[in-house]
Design an enzyme around this catalytic site. Structure first.
Site, PDB file in Angstrom:
ATOM      1  N   CYS A  83       0.755  -0.982  -0.125  1.00 13.08           N
ATOM      2  CA  CYS A  83       0.035   0.000  -0.131  1.00 13.08           C
ATOM      3  C   CYS A  83       0.980   1.289  -0.044  1.00 13.08           C
ATOM      4  O   CYS A  83       1.434   1.599  -1.072  1.00 13.08           O
ATOM      5  CB  CYS A  83      -0.840  -0.114   1.237  1.00 13.08           C
ATOM      6  SG  CYS A  83      -2.456   1.116   0.910  1.00 13.08           S
ATOM      7  N   HIS A 129      -3.530  -5.393   0.386  1.00 12.68           N
ATOM      8  CA  HIS A 129      -3.196  -5.852   1.872  1.00 12.68           C
ATOM      9  C   HIS A 129      -3.109  -7.147   1.972  1.00 12.68           C
ATOM     10  O   HIS A 129      -4.096  -7.693   2.573  1.00 12.68           O
ATOM     11  CB  HIS A 129      -3.898  -4.969   2.756  1.00 12.68           C
ATOM     12  CG  HIS A 129      -3.559  -3.614   2.904  1.00 12.68           C
ATOM     13  ND1 HIS A 129      -2.430  -3.021   3.958  1.00 12.68           N
ATOM     14  CD2 HIS A 129      -4.112  -2.559   2.554  1.00 12.68           C
ATOM     15  CE1 HIS A 129      -2.634  -2.073   3.801  1.00 12.68           C
ATOM     16  NE2 HIS A 129      -3.479  -1.563   3.177  1.00 12.68           N
ATOM     17  N   GLU A 160      -1.607  -9.012   4.043  1.00 15.01           N
ATOM     18  CA  GLU A 160      -1.582  -9.335   5.714  1.00 15.01           C
ATOM     19  C   GLU A 160      -3.100  -9.319   6.297  1.00 15.01           C
ATOM     20  O   GLU A 160      -3.057  -9.774   7.513  1.00 15.01           O
ATOM     21  CB  GLU A 160      -0.644  -8.556   6.546  1.00 15.01           C
ATOM     22  CG  GLU A 160      -0.986  -7.197   6.650  1.00 15.01           C
ATOM     23  CD  GLU A 160      -1.130  -6.069   5.701  1.00 15.01           C
ATOM     24  OE1 GLU A 160      -0.838  -6.541   4.486  1.00 15.01           O
ATOM     25  OE2 GLU A 160      -1.833  -4.938   5.666  1.00 15.01           O
TER      26      GLU A 160
END
Ligand SMILES: *[C@@H]1O[C@H](CO)[C@@H](O)[C@H](O)[C@H]1NC(C)=O
Ligand SMILES: *[C@@H]1O[C@H](CO)[C@@H](O)[C@H](O)[C@H]1NC(C)=O
Ligand SMILES: *[C@@H]1O[C@H](CO)[C@@H](O)[C@H](O)[C@H]1NC(C)=O
Ligand SMILES: *[C@@H]1O[C@H](CO)[C@@H](O)[C@H](O)[C@H]1NC(C)=O
Length: 312
Positions: free
Chosen positions: A129, A239, A241
């Site tokens: 990001c 993202h 994660e």
């Protein structure tokens, strides 16, 4: 079986021959990855910078340990840390790409990584990001980002033709590739993007990065995943994660494919770090640097992150 084995010996170079006869490629089974901190929006005593714990869990889930890289340290300290760790991750967030401690430290690690890799010293870099956006600036020297309507949406990836030959995705399981292409598995929380138009117009970016996927906000198509051609540098505007480790927003996907996405992205990057042989000068220095020395706080109810590490 033996027949095929011999065929390999006669058709490949000595290096491959050595591998065929059982000499494993040496890897570092104790990789340590630096995760960069950034300024908090609203500083208070003992809370001047932070790392969202999901980035730490992401790397730990694939067999790495993590060292927090604090902002506003000296060049010498960063240089010393660089020689001690096996890769670096620039997380998402909300600080300035031009004047924050985060961007300054990232610039130092980026340049050290280019230099090391050019000299045969393997050192991988990952940007997520804001980290993706910063890499486009560090590589091109220019802010080429455009405003997009991409805060809090989950999208399937639109893979480019280059994806099959990419280092990042080529060993992903077929079923996961299919899911990534057809199911909304990638969470986007950004207001700025590198449009494919601006990417294509930048000779520097085009020569440096292979685009692996794109997405659109309905108006503009933007680059969502890329890897450098000649360096182990990887970046996602989305993202990876969050799927496994964040529950603070209702749209974050948690399906089996979503969790698999988190794991395979982490597994890929940590394997990249296993090709680096940097190490701390001593076990004591390694122990002192690890994130285990810090305690994450539960912040879910009032933040985008379930847990955060705060630093002085
Ligand atoms: C880091 O330095 C920047 C300016 O370079 C400053 O704005 C910021 O407050 C500093 N943060 C910390 C935590 O020292
Ligand atoms: C390209 O980047 C510039 C900033 O350098 C921005 O003003 C412009 O809107 C971008 N163009 C597109 C098509 O995204
Ligand atoms: C932004 O996208 C959302 C869907 O993700 C849509 O509902 C909204 O109307 C869009 N806003 C603008 C200004 O285009
Ligand atoms: C995927 O990318 C291609 C090439 O840019 C484009 O033609 C196509 O419309 C995109 N598909 C989607 C669903 O965005």
């Amino acid at each position: 079986m033996i027949h095929i084995y011999l065929a390999c010996i006669f058709t490949f170079s000595n290096a491959v021959f050595a591998n065929n006869i059982g000499t494993p490629i040496k890897t570092n089974e104790r990789p340590i990855i630096g995760v960069l901190a950034q300024e908090v929006y609203d500083p208070s005593p003992l809370r001047n910078s932070y790392i969202a714990a999901s980035y730490v869990k992401f790397l730990e889930s694939a067999g790495a340990r993590v060292v927090p890289l604090m902002i506003n340290k000296s060049d010498d300290e960063y240089r010393k840390l660089f020689k001690s760790i096996n890769g670096v991750l620039f997380p998402g967030g909300g600080v300035s790409l031009e004047s924050s401690g985060y961007s300054k430290a990232a610039g130092i690690f980026y340049r050290l990584a280019l230099e090391a890799n050019s000299n045969g010293d393997y050192f991988p870099v990952w940007g997520t990001c804001l980290g993706f956006e910063l890499l486009t600036l560090l590589t091109s020297g220019k802010l080429l980002l455009s405003h997009t309507n991409t805060s809090g949406i989950v999208l399937p990836l639109n893979f480019t033709d280059d994806v099959r030959d990419s280092r990042l995705f080529r060993d992903f399981p077929e079923d996961l590739m299919k899911s990534l292409e057809t199911e909304p598995l990638t969470e986007n929380s950004h207001q700025w993007s590198l449009t494919t138009e601006n990417f294509t117009k930048s000779e520097t970016l085009k020569k440096f990065y292979r685009v692996l996927s794109t997405n659109t906000d309905g108006q503009n198509e933007f680059v969502s995943t890329m890897e450098a051609y000649d360096f182990p540098i990887y970046a996602t505007q989305w993202h990876p994660e969050k799927n496994a480790f964040e529950w603070t927003r209702p749209y974050i996907p948690h399906t089996p494919s979503a969790i698999k996405t988190t794991f395979y992205m982490a597994y890929f990057f940590v394997n990249e770090a296993r090709k680096s042989f940097h190490s701390f000068p001593s076990t004591e220095e390694e122990e002192k640097a690890l994130i285990y020395n810090y305690k994450p706080e539960y912040t879910g109810p009032q933040s985008a992150f379930e847990q955060i590490y705060f630093f002085d």
